[in-house]
Design an enzyme around this catalytic site. Structure first.
Site, PDB file in Angstrom:
ATOM      1  N   GLY A 152       0.635  -1.384   0.063  1.00 26.34           N
ATOM      2  CA  GLY A 152       0.296  -0.313   0.068  1.00 26.34           C
ATOM      3  C   GLY A 152       1.232   1.021  -0.239  1.00 26.34           C
ATOM      4  N   SER A 173       0.594  -9.537  -1.005  1.00 23.19           N
ATOM      5  CA  SER A 173      -0.254  -9.431  -0.820  1.00 23.19           C
ATOM      6  C   SER A 173      -1.782 -10.384  -0.850  1.00 23.19           C
ATOM      7  CB  SER A 173      -0.568  -8.017   0.138  1.00 23.19           C
ATOM      8  OG  SER A 173      -1.089  -7.730  -1.017  1.00 23.19           O
ATOM      9  N   THR A 233       6.707  -2.822  11.516  1.00 19.56           N
ATOM     10  CA  THR A 233       6.417  -1.694  12.312  1.00 19.56           C
ATOM     11  C   THR A 233       4.851  -1.579  12.594  1.00 19.56           C
ATOM     12  OG1 THR A 233       7.680  -0.639   9.843  1.00 19.56           O
ATOM     13  CG2 THR A 233       8.488  -0.904  11.884  1.00 19.56           C
ATOM     14  N   ARG A 235       1.863  -3.772  13.269  1.00 20.76           N
ATOM     15  CA  ARG A 235       0.892  -3.994  13.948  1.00 20.76           C
ATOM     16  C   ARG A 235       1.424  -5.773  14.748  1.00 20.76           C
ATOM     17  NH1 ARG A 235       0.101   0.443  14.075  1.00 20.76           N
ATOM     18  NH2 ARG A 235      -2.112   1.546  14.608  1.00 20.76           N
ATOM     19  N   GLU A 264       1.839  -2.525  25.447  1.00 23.24           N
ATOM     20  CA  GLU A 264       2.216  -1.885  24.757  1.00 23.24           C
ATOM     21  C   GLU A 264       2.155  -1.102  26.087  1.00 23.24           C
ATOM     22  OE1 GLU A 264       2.103  -0.233  21.619  1.00 23.24           O
ATOM     23  OE2 GLU A 264       2.904  -1.850  20.035  1.00 23.24           O
ATOM     24  N   HIS A 283       7.102   1.343  19.705  1.00 24.49           N
ATOM     25  CA  HIS A 283       7.114   2.093  18.458  1.00 24.49           C
ATOM     26  C   HIS A 283       6.855   3.580  18.891  1.00 24.49           C
ATOM     27  CE1 HIS A 283       2.356   1.213  17.962  1.00 24.49           C
ATOM     28  NE2 HIS A 283       2.904   1.557  16.994  1.00 24.49           N
TER      29      HIS A 283
END
Length: 316
Positions: A152, A173, A233, A235, A264, A283
């Site tokens: 994307g 994908s 990076t 989820r 987190e 994060h």
């Protein structure tokens, strides 16, 4: 009205935006520490009419919304927040608004992790501080193959950087088309496993959904070269944690670069904090000066517009 500004770990929310337009109408109250659980969140947020939520750090399921009868406006930084039950909020008369985001900051962190893993930047810096000189040999990027799980907007930007490093780039994908790959000069892998088998680095750029959860499991990790690296990076739940733990401990892959975690912040003794072949960051893919000015500046705009009866950037 009182406005709770959540999860401001660095204590910068009030300095990265001009809150003066809300003076006399809204009192911002900053919460720097995460809530331990839903009960803690319900107690802390009782009586607040407005909440500014930082990304997906604090979840707002229907059960919590039901315990916040005074809540009227919920602002999320970014327009997509899977941790907020938007239909439940609307049903309770809560307006949900968002802010714009920025793609470049996450791309930069993805490349920071890739470079760190392949060229051993952190390890060599640590050796240097210890008075040592030139440890194990790093891996040159040029001529290596980057596998992108997702092509994307973010994946496309990562691909362009890879091409600047003269890497070969392949992507896959479920709905990726040959036309999209051709547009970016990227090879379309014939299957997910083929992508993982051939890559020297896999970088994940999928949106988390019920379908994409667990997209990287034992089969994909075992298909990778023992010399290859995984970078996430996006989820954490896109990768099956148990499989990744085994892959790193048993040497299925050379290492991983992680900016996202199931919980987190993770516990201090979390395995990913201790494994020598993990480069971890807290994060910070979206954490930059430009992004914070955008997040908090537009949060103030959202609040002011809502107070004036004309909400902007409502989340669908």
């Amino acid at each position: 009205m009182r406005c709770a500004v959540l999860d401001d770990y660095q204590g910068v929310a009030l300095s990265f935006a001009d809150w003066a337009p809300l003076a006399g109408r809204v009192e911002p109250v900053v919460f720097r520490e995460p809530f331990a659980d839903e009960d803690a969140a319900a107690r802390a947020l009782a009586g607040f009419e407005i909440v500014v939520a930082m990304r997906e750090r604090t979840a707002f399921p229907e059960s919590l919304l039901a315990r916040l009868p005074d809540l009227r406006l919920l602002v999320t930084t970014g327009m997509r927040n899977a941790a907020i039950d938007v239909p439940a909020a609307r049903a309770r008369g809560v307006t949900v608004c968002g802010t714009r985001g920025d793609k470049n900051s996450t791309v930069e962190i993805a490349w920071g992790l890739i470079l760190n893993l392949m060229r051993r930047v952190s390890a060599e810096s640590q050796r240097f501080r210890q008075g040592l000189w030139q440890g194990p040999v790093g891996t040159r990027l040029a001529g290596r193959r980057l596998g992108l799980l997702g092509l994307g907007e973010l994946g496309g930007r990562v691909a362009r950087v890879a091409q600047a490093f003269e890497m070969e780039v392949e992507a896959w994908s479920p709905n990726l088309t040959a036309a999209r790959c051709a547009e970016l000069g990227v090879t379309l892998a014939e299957s997910k496993l083929a992508l993982f088998r051939r890559a020297d680095v896999i970088s994940i750029h999928l949106v988390l959904s019920a379908r994409s959860r667990g997209s990287v499991g034992e089969a994909e990790l075992r298909a990778m070269k023992p010399s290859a690296y995984l970078v996430n990076t996006s989820r954490a739940p896109l990768v099956e944690r148990g499989a990744l733990e085994r892959a790193l401990q048993e040497g299925w892959i050379a290492g991983a670069g992680l900016d996202v975690y199931d919980a987190e912040p993770p516990e201090c003794d979390d395995l990913f904090r201790r494994l020598p072949n993990v480069i971890g960051t807290p994060h910070i893919g979206y954490v930059s000066d430009v992004v914070y000015r955008l997040f908090y500046g537009e949060a103030v705009e959202d609040i002011a517009a809502w107070l004036d009866g004309a909400p902007v950037r409502e989340v669908e």
